[in-house]
Design an enzyme around this catalytic site. Structure first.
Site, PDB file in Angstrom:
ATOM      1  N   HIS A 124      35.930  23.678 -10.114  1.00  0.00           N
ATOM      2  CA  HIS A 124      36.857  23.343 -11.184  1.00  0.00           C
ATOM      3  C   HIS A 124      38.064  24.248 -11.100  1.00  0.00           C
ATOM      4  CE1 HIS A 124      38.400  22.391 -15.169  1.00  0.00           C
ATOM      5  NE2 HIS A 124      37.660  21.308 -15.080  1.00  0.00           N
ATOM      6  N   ASP A 183      31.201  16.357 -14.453  1.00  0.00           N
ATOM      7  CA  ASP A 183      30.874  15.081 -13.812  1.00  0.00           C
ATOM      8  C   ASP A 183      29.563  15.106 -13.051  1.00  0.00           C
ATOM      9  OD1 ASP A 183      33.135  13.744 -14.676  1.00  0.00           O
ATOM     10  OD2 ASP A 183      34.363  14.545 -13.050  1.00  0.00           O
TER      11      ASP A 183
END
Ligand code: CMC
Length: 428
Positions: A307, A364
């Site tokens: 991320h 996700d």
């Protein structure tokens, strides 16, 4: 006392104001830099650039903290509902019972979509990806509700456009799905709440009595809350940038949907499931895929890992992992992909490549397994993300507008040819 940063350029020293946020974040304010020095800053991918001040969402990537309007995501996921969170993000405070009823009613009675809009679906190919359909239809809303184009709408008029958008997105999403199967659409039934109505339009056959499963409703509600905002991410920044030209909210959100579709952003949830399926079909050899992800020449990344901001853990991923176990247990689903995902996570978290680069599961990584368990098809995963992110996009758009921010227009450092004369074709 005001703090300044000093910058020395070509023998001259300049003082640049330091801005401090309510959670102690620091920034050097360079808004006057070019006027003062003739220089601009260069920061591809905006890795060090604050594009705005914002009071919507706070996140601390090092500590894995995420707050919407000051409220921790863990508390909201456990105790709130998606529509209450939507109100919080858009209006800045949790609603009273009365405020919530007005907000909810305003959405519930606007779920129907203009019949002419339904005809647009006929123009898409049968296998059209629903994200492409959603981006086109969100944009088309501005043609069906041209009042939204007016850049000088008052707050009541804006709230009406917002209610329309939140109300119609699930209808459009479910219709995109039905259309991709060549099935007739279900019209919204406003006896259902927001989540139930979406599930009804997705999964009910036209003549059957539909009873939503509370386990599925709860799971979806939680997932949407977890996706509702994430400060200046790629799609929110897109919504702000598109919206900064004072185009309609619908067009700005359409830009956000397109941005979200990409595999490095919201499209990752579809890619994760496809990756887990590929590992499963390949015999479940997790290590092989870990090695592949570490090999730069393979072009393969571990989807759902890493991320831009979280460098410790993604708090949303923690909540989703627990929810994933709960939902699958309650529904009695035994999905081998969950075992593969857990094995993959465990291996990666103990592998120096992922540890050194601070790559952790993101939001996700497990969401697709829940979507699959509740019957959402893979190509609708990113649409689910878009439904969740909608209030965040709206809140970011509204804040940009209320703060009267200027049109977004970055500069560049030109690296092309210097001036040269045109050569006629026959002489080239
Ligand atoms: N698998 C393998 N290596 C990775 C991965 C991954 N998933 N993610 C990053 N790396 C490596 C990358 O190769 C780079 O290595 P090096 O420094 O040796 O060149 C280093 O880690 C830093 O990566 P980056 O691409 O420079 O980092 P970024 O901040 O630009 O990208 C990211 C962040 C999320 C795009 C990236 O981690 C990624 O591509 N992840 C997979 C896609 C994904 O899951 N996206 C969903 C993000 S969360 C949902 C959302 O909010 O959109």
């Amino acid at each position: 006392m005001s703090k300044f940063a000093e910058l020395t350029l070509d023998g001259k020293t300049y003082q640049l104001p330091v801005i401090v946020g309510t959670e102690g974040e620091h920034a050097i304010d360079i808004t006057k830099l070019r006027d003062m020095t003739g220089y601009i800053t260069l920061d591809t991918g905006y890795k060090n650039t604050g594009s705005t001040t914002s009071a919507v969402t706070f996140l601390d990537g090092e500590q894995g903290i995420l707050h919407y309007r000051g409220y921790p995501i863990e508390q909201l996921a456990e105790k709130s509902t998606f529509l209450e969170v939507a109100y919080l993000l858009i209006h800045g405070e949790l609603p009273t019972k009365e405020q919530f009823e007005v907000f909810e009613r305003g959405i519930r009675r606007r779920t129907l979509v203009n019949e002419d809009m339904r005809k647009i679906f006929d123009g898409f190919p049968v296998n059209a990806h629903p994200m492409g359909v959603m981006a086109a239809l969100a944009s088309a809303l501005a043609t069906f509700y041209p009042g939204a184009i007016d850049p000088n709408l008052d707050p009541d008029a804006i709230n009406l456009r917002i209610a329309r958008l939140i109300a119609k997105m699930p209808t459009l999403a479910a219709w995109a799905y039905k259309n991709s199967n060549g099935h007739p659409v279900n019209y919204p039934q406003n006896k259902f709440n927001y989540i139930e109505n979406f599930l009804y339009m997705m999964f009910s056959l036209p003549v059957e009595e539909y009873t939503p499963d509370p386990v599925v409703v709860d799971a979806l509600d939680k997932l949407l809350i977890l996706h509702a905002d994430h400060e200046q991410n790629c799609s929110a920044s897109t919504v702000r940038l598109v919206g900064s030209s004072q185009v309609s909210l619908y067009s700005a959100v359409s830009g956000g949907i397109s941005s979200l579709w990409g595999p490095l952003h919201g499209g990752a949830n579809q890619e994760v499931l496809e990756m887990l399926e590929a590992i499963h079909q390949d015999g479940g050899n997790v290590d092989k895929f870990i090695e592949k992800a570490k090999d730069k020449n393979s072009g393969f990344r571990l989807m759902g890992f890493g991320h831009r901001v979280y460098k410790n853990f993604d708090p949303r991923a923690k909540i989703i992992k627990v929810a994933c176990d709960n939902v699958l247990n309650k529904l009695g689903v035994n999905d081998p992909l969950l075992e593969i995902a857990k094995k993959l996570e465990e291996r990666a978290l103990n592998d120096p490549y992922f540890v050194e680069k601070k790559l952790y599961p993101n939001v996700d990584f497990y969401s697709g397994i829940i979507y699959k368990a509740i019957g959402i098809p893979t190509n609708m995963f990113t649409v689910m993300f878009a439904l969740g992110r909608l209030p965040g996009w709206i809140a970011q758009w509204l804040e940009m507008r209320t703060d009267k921010q200027p049109i977004g227009r970055p500069r560049q450092i030109y690296t092309g040819h210097t001036k040269r004369d045109y050569v006629p074709m026959e002489q080239r």
